[in-house]
Design a protein around this motif. Structure first.
Motif, PDB file in Angstrom:
ATOM      1  N   GLU A 286       0.842  -1.198   0.000  1.00 31.82           N
ATOM      2  CA  GLU A 286       0.000   0.000   0.000  1.00 31.82           C
ATOM      3  C   GLU A 286       0.877   1.247   0.000  1.00 31.82           C
ATOM      4  O   GLU A 286       0.602   2.208  -0.736  1.00 31.82           O
ATOM      5  CB  GLU A 286      -0.910  -0.013   1.242  1.00 31.82           C
ATOM      6  N   SER A 335      -6.938   1.132  -4.916  1.00 26.07           N
ATOM      7  CA  SER A 335      -7.435   0.454  -3.715  1.00 26.07           C
ATOM      8  C   SER A 335      -8.036  -0.902  -4.056  1.00 26.07           C
ATOM      9  O   SER A 335      -7.798  -1.895  -3.356  1.00 26.07           O
ATOM     10  CB  SER A 335      -8.479   1.334  -3.015  1.00 26.07           C
ATOM     11  N   LEU A 338      -5.248  -3.376  -4.781  1.00 25.47           N
ATOM     12  CA  LEU A 338      -4.572  -3.841  -3.580  1.00 25.47           C
ATOM     13  C   LEU A 338      -5.373  -4.923  -2.873  1.00 25.47           C
ATOM     14  O   LEU A 338      -4.818  -5.921  -2.405  1.00 25.47           O
ATOM     15  CB  LEU A 338      -4.337  -2.663  -2.616  1.00 25.47           C
ATOM     16  N   TRP A 339      -6.681  -4.737  -2.781  1.00 27.11           N
ATOM     17  CA  TRP A 339      -7.534  -5.721  -2.113  1.00 27.11           C
ATOM     18  C   TRP A 339      -7.487  -7.066  -2.851  1.00 27.11           C
ATOM     19  O   TRP A 339      -7.422  -8.123  -2.230  1.00 27.11           O
ATOM     20  CB  TRP A 339      -8.968  -5.210  -2.046  1.00 27.11           C
ATOM     21  N   ALA A 342      -3.843  -8.914  -2.627  1.00 26.27           N
ATOM     22  CA  ALA A 342      -3.276  -9.096  -1.276  1.00 26.27           C
ATOM     23  C   ALA A 342      -2.753 -10.511  -1.027  1.00 26.27           C
ATOM     24  O   ALA A 342      -1.589 -10.684  -0.629  1.00 26.27           O
ATOM     25  CB  ALA A 342      -4.297  -8.685  -0.216  1.00 26.27           C
ATOM     26  N   ARG A 362      -5.498  -5.798   3.218  1.00 26.11           N
ATOM     27  CA  ARG A 362      -6.857  -5.540   2.738  1.00 26.11           C
ATOM     28  C   ARG A 362      -7.530  -4.405   3.514  1.00 26.11           C
ATOM     29  O   ARG A 362      -8.324  -3.651   2.957  1.00 26.11           O
ATOM     30  CB  ARG A 362      -7.682  -6.823   2.813  1.00 26.11           C
ATOM     31  N   SER A 365      -5.968  -1.110   2.303  1.00 26.93           N
ATOM     32  CA  SER A 365      -6.182  -0.838   0.880  1.00 26.93           C
ATOM     33  C   SER A 365      -7.125   0.344   0.675  1.00 26.93           C
ATOM     34  O   SER A 365      -7.197   0.901  -0.427  1.00 26.93           O
ATOM     35  CB  SER A 365      -6.741  -2.078   0.178  1.00 26.93           C
TER      36      SER A 365
END
Length: 466
Positions: A286, A335, A338-339, A342, A362, A365
């Motif tokens: 992140e 975002s 990233l989730w 992960a 998560r 994120s």
């Protein structure tokens, strides 16, 4: 729409800033300015790509040797030294950037600001070193890992010498990209040479410090030559003026660090090295992803916005408004990405020992969305409108909220609580900035600007590539 005047000591500063005559400036976002902006973003983007790719080589190698606990010690030491970096930077960088960006053609002004900032940082480094030595020796928790902390603290020398704020103000970020890339390469190569067994973990921070010092010395010398600067030691009155003028931004930085930078430090004090290691692993991607926006866009974009506000309040606000929608879209996509990645990212880089870090990643994120918007509202809008005191108040309250949540949630939930506390504090900061600006009659976020933003972006892209 913007008829309501800014009060609370902000209106005077804003009017003064807008009333200042600007001689023979290029039109805001003209083709040369846009081209320079694109080059700066492309240069810094290449650094962020390196930031993403080089850890893919070094992190799996390092963490499998040292493990979560020692990774936690490394990050705790960095969090500890970050307070001294904060003191050394004071409010110099943001204030000097804002001042030079609006008057970069005035060589005497640039030279005076440069000398004052470097001298001010040097004085604060001496003070920081005395405080660091006293705490590290006499406090048992720090003395236990004294060698590690010294290795980490050496990077503060680079903090004094690296004039990234000057390159940013002069919109010459291509060189900053090169300097940062050199640091990453030197660090990556040294990791493979120095870290062979768990006890070698201190070389991780030592190599970062040495690489930063070397590159900072080079960047300093290049700046003197390229911008035709001569360092002169400021007078006592100049020192007093510089520290007084930048004090509000310093205390704002303190507040930001308290809620955003103290999480790892508090985890180390209230929890254990394992929790610090898991949290650090979970937040790494992140942080790397968000640094693309904060470095590649914010550092390249801030001088343009400052110049626009120097031309006029409405011109500056127009730039900010039309930037919001593409920035928000970019942050939402980041975002979501990233989730999704992960589990794959944590397993690939850190291995099965760090499986708990997936949940942390998560949770955090959500940060790119909130921090991206708060940067636009706070850094680009409030500070350029000289709403420094309001900016400080919001971040001060946010830091209190963040510290309180950290204290409560770390005790109950460990690293997961720390992640939730960080997200909650950032959400509070972003919402508070939006409400404050709206109450002052400054509309930055409004769907009515969406069509203008699309048209504006198309026009500027056509201008750039024509």
């Amino acid at each position: 729409m913007l008829s309501k005047e800014v009060s609370d000591n902000d209106s005077t500063d804003v009017n003064a800033a807008v009333a200042t005559p600007v001689a023979e400036k290029q039109p805001v976002l003209s083709r040369p300015i846009l081209k320079r902006f694109a080059i700066n973003v492309a240069s810094l983007f290449s650094v962020q790509v390196a930031n993403m790719l080089l850890p893919l080589l070094t992190v799996p190698y390092v963490v499998r040797i040292i493990g979560p606990e020692r990774l936690g010690l490394l990050n705790f030491s960095q969090a500890y030294v970050a307070y001294f970096t904060l003191l050394i930077n004071y409010g110099f960088e943001t204030a000097s950037l804002r001042s030079i960006a609006a008057n970069r053609s005035d060589k005497a002004h640039v030279n005076r600001i440069f000398s004052e900032v470097i001298a001010g940082k040097a004085v604060l480094w001496v003070l920081s070193t005395l405080i660091f030595g006293t705490l590290s020796y006499f406090v048992a928790e720090f003395r236990e890992h004294l060698v590690l902390h010294i290795c980490t603290y050496l990077m503060c020398i680079g903090t004094v010498l690296f004039p990234v704020w000057l390159y940013q103000a002069m919109e010459d970020l291509g060189r900053v990209a090169i300097f940062n890339l050199v640091v990453k390469v030197i660090f990556s190569l040294s990791v493979f040479l120095l870290i062979r067994k768990p006890e070698d973990y201190i070389y991780q921070n030592l190599s970062i410090s040495i690489a930063q010092i070397v590159v900072s010395v080079i960047a300093f010398k290049v700046a003197l030559s390229r911008f035709n600067l001569t360092f002169t030691w400021p007078t006592l009155q100049q020192f007093v003026n510089r520290f007084r003028e930048d004090s509000t931004l310093f205390f704002s930085s303190v507040m930001i660090t308290l809620y955003a930078g103290s999480t790892v430090f508090l985890l180390g004090l209230l929890s254990n090295p394992y929790d610090v290691g898991i949290f650090s692993a979970g937040t790494r991607l992140e942080t790397l992803s968000r640094s693309f926006v904060s470095m590649a866009l914010n550092q390249a974009f801030f001088p343009i916005v400052a110049s626009a506000f120097g031309t006029g309040r409405e011109e500056g606000l127009r730039i900010v408004r039309t930037t919001f929608f593409p920035l928000a879209l970019l942050m939402i996509l980041m975002s979501a990405g990233l989730w999704i990645v992960a589990p794959w990212f944590i397993d690939l880089l850190y291995g099965s020992k760090f499986h708990d870090a997936i949940l942390v990643l998560r949770i955090v994120s959500l940060l790119p969305i909130m921090i991206g918007i708060s940067n636009l509202l706070g850094l680009h809008t409030m500070l350029n409108l000289r709403m420094d005191k309001a900016f400080f108040r919001i971040t001060a309250i946010g830091s209190v909220v963040g510290l309180a949540l950290n204290t409560m949630l770390i005790d109950r939930m460990g690293y997961v609580g720390a992640a939730y506390a960080w997200v909650a504090a950032e959400a509070y900061i972003t919402l508070s900035m939006y409400i404050y600006l709206r109450n002052k009659g400054v509309e930055v976020i409004n769907l009515s600007y969406l069509k203008e933003a699309v048209t504006f972006s198309k026009t500027r892209l056509t201008t750039l590539f024509k």
